[in-house]
Scaffold this motif. Structure first.
Motif, PDB file in Angstrom:
ATOM      1  N   ARG A   1      -1.035   4.099 -13.910  1.00 42.36           N
ATOM      2  CA  ARG A   1      -1.872   4.572 -12.808  1.00 42.36           C
ATOM      3  C   ARG A   1      -3.013   3.598 -12.484  1.00 42.36           C
ATOM      4  O   ARG A   1      -3.272   3.300 -11.322  1.00 42.36           O
ATOM      5  CB  ARG A   1      -2.436   5.953 -13.135  1.00 42.36           C
ATOM      6  CG  ARG A   1      -3.246   6.553 -11.994  1.00 42.36           C
ATOM      7  CD  ARG A   1      -3.688   7.985 -12.268  1.00 42.36           C
ATOM      8  NE  ARG A   1      -4.392   8.507 -11.117  1.00 42.36           N
ATOM      9  CZ  ARG A   1      -3.814   9.015 -10.038  1.00 42.36           C
ATOM     10  NH1 ARG A   1      -2.497   9.076  -9.974  1.00 42.36           N
ATOM     11  NH2 ARG A   1      -4.523   9.456  -9.027  1.00 42.36           N
ATOM     12  N   GLU A   2      -3.698   3.100 -13.509  1.00 42.74           N
ATOM     13  CA  GLU A   2      -4.821   2.188 -13.278  1.00 42.74           C
ATOM     14  C   GLU A   2      -4.348   0.881 -12.644  1.00 42.74           C
ATOM     15  O   GLU A   2      -4.972   0.368 -11.718  1.00 42.74           O
ATOM     16  CB  GLU A   2      -5.549   1.903 -14.592  1.00 42.74           C
ATOM     17  CG  GLU A   2      -6.402   3.052 -15.081  1.00 42.74           C
ATOM     18  CD  GLU A   2      -7.573   3.350 -14.151  1.00 42.74           C
ATOM     19  OE1 GLU A   2      -8.247   2.406 -13.721  1.00 42.74           O
ATOM     20  OE2 GLU A   2      -7.813   4.532 -13.854  1.00 42.74           O
ATOM     21  N   ASP A   3      -3.232   0.342 -13.151  1.00 45.00           N
ATOM     22  CA  ASP A   3      -2.710  -0.912 -12.601  1.00 45.00           C
ATOM     23  C   ASP A   3      -2.322  -0.744 -11.131  1.00 45.00           C
ATOM     24  O   ASP A   3      -2.603  -1.616 -10.302  1.00 45.00           O
ATOM     25  CB  ASP A   3      -1.486  -1.366 -13.405  1.00 45.00           C
ATOM     26  CG  ASP A   3      -1.830  -1.737 -14.831  1.00 45.00           C
ATOM     27  OD1 ASP A   3      -2.702  -2.591 -15.009  1.00 45.00           O
ATOM     28  OD2 ASP A   3      -1.229  -1.183 -15.748  1.00 45.00           O
ATOM     29  N   ILE A   4      -1.669   0.365 -10.822  1.00 52.08           N
ATOM     30  CA  ILE A   4      -1.240   0.608  -9.441  1.00 52.08           C
ATOM     31  C   ILE A   4      -2.451   0.826  -8.548  1.00 52.08           C
ATOM     32  O   ILE A   4      -2.500   0.337  -7.406  1.00 52.08           O
ATOM     33  CB  ILE A   4      -0.285   1.817  -9.381  1.00 52.08           C
ATOM     34  CG1 ILE A   4       0.999   1.519 -10.162  1.00 52.08           C
ATOM     35  CG2 ILE A   4       0.058   2.167  -7.940  1.00 52.08           C
ATOM     36  CD1 ILE A   4       1.913   2.726 -10.339  1.00 52.08           C
ATOM     37  N   SER A   5      -3.452   1.544  -9.044  1.00 47.74           N
ATOM     38  CA  SER A   5      -4.659   1.814  -8.262  1.00 47.74           C
ATOM     39  C   SER A   5      -5.398   0.533  -7.909  1.00 47.74           C
ATOM     40  O   SER A   5      -5.865   0.354  -6.786  1.00 47.74           O
ATOM     41  CB  SER A   5      -5.586   2.764  -9.033  1.00 47.74           C
ATOM     42  OG  SER A   5      -4.983   4.021  -9.215  1.00 47.74           O
ATOM     43  N   ILE A   6      -5.496  -0.368  -8.878  1.00 48.99           N
ATOM     44  CA  ILE A   6      -6.178  -1.641  -8.627  1.00 48.99           C
ATOM     45  C   ILE A   6      -5.398  -2.486  -7.623  1.00 48.99           C
ATOM     46  O   ILE A   6      -5.973  -3.105  -6.727  1.00 48.99           O
ATOM     47  CB  ILE A   6      -6.388  -2.401  -9.950  1.00 48.99           C
ATOM     48  CG1 ILE A   6      -7.435  -1.677 -10.796  1.00 48.99           C
ATOM     49  CG2 ILE A   6      -6.818  -3.842  -9.695  1.00 48.99           C
ATOM     50  CD1 ILE A   6      -7.586  -2.216 -12.197  1.00 48.99           C
ATOM     51  N   LEU A   7      -4.080  -2.495  -7.751  1.00 50.63           N
ATOM     52  CA  LEU A   7      -3.248  -3.222  -6.792  1.00 50.63           C
ATOM     53  C   LEU A   7      -3.428  -2.642  -5.399  1.00 50.63           C
ATOM     54  O   LEU A   7      -3.500  -3.387  -4.403  1.00 50.63           O
ATOM     55  CB  LEU A   7      -1.780  -3.150  -7.219  1.00 50.63           C
ATOM     56  CG  LEU A   7      -0.769  -3.926  -6.361  1.00 50.63           C
ATOM     57  CD1 LEU A   7      -1.094  -5.417  -6.363  1.00 50.63           C
ATOM     58  CD2 LEU A   7       0.648  -3.690  -6.858  1.00 50.63           C
TER      59      LEU A   7
ATOM     60  N   LEU B   1       1.966   6.671  -6.920  1.00 53.01           N
ATOM     61  CA  LEU B   1       0.895   7.517  -7.460  1.00 53.01           C
ATOM     62  C   LEU B   1       1.113   8.986  -7.118  1.00 53.01           C
ATOM     63  O   LEU B   1       0.776   9.880  -7.897  1.00 53.01           O
ATOM     64  CB  LEU B   1      -0.459   7.049  -6.922  1.00 53.01           C
ATOM     65  CG  LEU B   1      -0.951   5.684  -7.424  1.00 53.01           C
ATOM     66  CD1 LEU B   1      -2.222   5.282  -6.691  1.00 53.01           C
ATOM     67  CD2 LEU B   1      -1.189   5.709  -8.925  1.00 53.01           C
ATOM     68  N   LYS B   2       1.669   9.219  -5.943  1.00 58.73           N
ATOM     69  CA  LYS B   2       1.938  10.597  -5.526  1.00 58.73           C
ATOM     70  C   LYS B   2       3.096  11.202  -6.320  1.00 58.73           C
ATOM     71  O   LYS B   2       3.028  12.360  -6.762  1.00 58.73           O
ATOM     72  CB  LYS B   2       2.268  10.622  -4.031  1.00 58.73           C
ATOM     73  CG  LYS B   2       2.579  12.009  -3.481  1.00 58.73           C
ATOM     74  CD  LYS B   2       2.936  11.943  -2.007  1.00 58.73           C
ATOM     75  CE  LYS B   2       3.323  13.317  -1.464  1.00 58.73           C
ATOM     76  NZ  LYS B   2       3.711  13.244  -0.024  1.00 58.73           N
TER      77      LYS B   2
ATOM     78  N   ILE C   1       0.829  -1.205   0.000  1.00 51.20           N
ATOM     79  CA  ILE C   1       0.000   0.000   0.000  1.00 51.20           C
ATOM     80  C   ILE C   1       0.865   1.257   0.000  1.00 51.20           C
ATOM     81  O   ILE C   1       0.645   2.186  -0.791  1.00 51.20           O
ATOM     82  CB  ILE C   1      -0.946  -0.009   1.218  1.00 51.20           C
ATOM     83  CG1 ILE C   1      -2.009  -1.095   1.044  1.00 51.20           C
ATOM     84  CG2 ILE C   1      -1.607   1.356   1.414  1.00 51.20           C
ATOM     85  CD1 ILE C   1      -2.785  -1.412   2.310  1.00 51.20           C
ATOM     86  N   VAL C   2       1.869   1.289   0.875  1.00 51.46           N
ATOM     87  CA  VAL C   2       2.744   2.465   0.977  1.00 51.46           C
ATOM     88  C   VAL C   2       3.509   2.682  -0.329  1.00 51.46           C
ATOM     89  O   VAL C   2       3.605   3.802  -0.839  1.00 51.46           O
ATOM     90  CB  VAL C   2       3.721   2.313   2.160  1.00 51.46           C
ATOM     91  CG1 VAL C   2       4.777   3.417   2.140  1.00 51.46           C
ATOM     92  CG2 VAL C   2       2.957   2.339   3.484  1.00 51.46           C
ATOM     93  N   THR C   3       4.046   1.594  -0.889  1.00 49.63           N
ATOM     94  CA  THR C   3       4.802   1.697  -2.145  1.00 49.63           C
ATOM     95  C   THR C   3       3.915   2.187  -3.285  1.00 49.63           C
ATOM     96  O   THR C   3       4.315   3.056  -4.072  1.00 49.63           O
ATOM     97  CB  THR C   3       5.413   0.330  -2.518  1.00 49.63           C
ATOM     98  OG1 THR C   3       6.239  -0.130  -1.439  1.00 49.63           O
ATOM     99  CG2 THR C   3       6.264   0.435  -3.774  1.00 49.63           C
ATOM    100  N   ALA C   4       2.708   1.641  -3.362  1.00 51.10           N
ATOM    101  CA  ALA C   4       1.778   2.040  -4.423  1.00 51.10           C
ATOM    102  C   ALA C   4       1.345   3.496  -4.261  1.00 51.10           C
ATOM    103  O   ALA C   4       1.288   4.254  -5.235  1.00 51.10           O
ATOM    104  CB  ALA C   4       0.554   1.119  -4.419  1.00 51.10           C
ATOM    105  N   GLN C   5       1.035   3.894  -3.035  1.00 55.67           N
ATOM    106  CA  GLN C   5       0.611   5.278  -2.792  1.00 55.67           C
ATOM    107  C   GLN C   5       1.727   6.268  -3.127  1.00 55.67           C
ATOM    108  O   GLN C   5       1.462   7.329  -3.706  1.00 55.67           O
ATOM    109  CB  GLN C   5       0.171   5.440  -1.333  1.00 55.67           C
ATOM    110  CG  GLN C   5      -1.172   4.801  -1.028  1.00 55.67           C
ATOM    111  CD  GLN C   5      -1.539   4.877   0.436  1.00 55.67           C
ATOM    112  OE1 GLN C   5      -0.666   4.917   1.324  1.00 55.67           O
ATOM    113  NE2 GLN C   5      -2.820   4.902   0.721  1.00 55.67           N
TER     114      GLN C   5
END
Length: 265
Positions: A96-102, A87-88, A80-84
């Protein structure tokens, strides 16, 4: 040429820095747009590296190796932290979509596997994340009604009286113009594709206002079930209502992705 995303990206950072300097020193250059696109392409390599790291954390899940110390959810949290952060740092990335879904799936799985004292907070966090993503497709409004305390050893008659009291509160909140869908163990089972097709068909028929009803710990009273246009089942098992809410949000989001022919993995 810069290395593959899984390798050290020092040269990628350096190339981005050089391109940014070029754009700063030569703002009127006819190659300004080309340089900007090159920066975006290089940044996607950095994002891919972050995405691969987040995906690895997610795949590890609650795995703790040979350690006897339980760290359930820590890998999901790292995901979660890595993905957020990705995106930031790179809001315009093609990933962006792939990361958001993950990110959504990590929040969902972490909430599901959390210890009891953290489960409620993490469930709400997962629901908030799904609500935010669903806003792209539909308006989501969550209404809660007060539940009744069920004493230990309550008789069948007493339990039915509790369901009836909760049912009165639920019925008072049901919108008159909506399709009512109750979640029941004995309800109809859909695949994700069938559920998406059902939602799409409702929209085509002008029935886009759908109200999903989740019961309390004892389930729904017959008076509520009789009001339903559809009884829906996601499993033969009984889930806590907060977890069921997350599962429902996840399935609705998945359905809209399917309707829009967008990937969900």
């Amino acid at each position: 040429d810069t290395p593959e995303p899984r390798l050290d990206q020092s040269s990628t950072y350096k190339a981005i820095q050089e391109l940014q300097m070029f754009m700063e020193y030569f703002p009127a250059s006819n190659r300004h747009q080309e340089a900007q696109q090159m920066i975006f392409d290089l940044q996607d390599k950095l994002v891919m590296k972050d995405y691969m790291a987040a995906r690895l954390y997610y795949d590890l899940g609650s795995y703790t190796g040979n350690s006897s110390y339980s760290t359930t959810g820590n890998n999901y949290l790292a995901c979660i932290v890595t993905a957020q952060n990705a995106l930031k740092d790179y809001p315009y990335t093609k990933l962006r979509e792939d990361i958001s879904i993950l990110l959504l799936r990590a929040k969902y799985d972490m909430a599901k596997e959390s210890v009891e004292e953290k489960k409620e907070e993490r469930m709400r966090d997962a629901i908030d994340e799904y609500s935010k993503r669903l806003s792209r497709y539909s308006k989501l409004n969550i209404i809660e009604v007060a539940g009744e305390m069920t004493p230990d050893g309550a008789s069948a008659v007493w339990e039915d009286q509790i369901r009836e009291k909760e049912g009165v509160r639920i019925l008072a909140k049901l919108p008159q113009d909506a399709l009512i869908v109750t979640l029941e163990i004995a309800g109809r089972n859909y695949s994700s594709e069938e559920f998406a097709a059902w939602i799409e068909d409702c929209s085509v028929r002008g029935k886009s206002h759908i109200c999903f009803v989740i019961g309390g710990s004892l389930g729904l009273h017959n008076s509520v079930c009789k009001r339903a246009d559809l009884a829906l089942s996601f499993s033969k098992m009984t889930f806590p209502h907060q977890l069921m809410r997350v599962i429902l949000c996840e399935q609705i989001y998945r359905a809209f992705r399917i309707i829009q022919h967008e990937p969900y993995h």
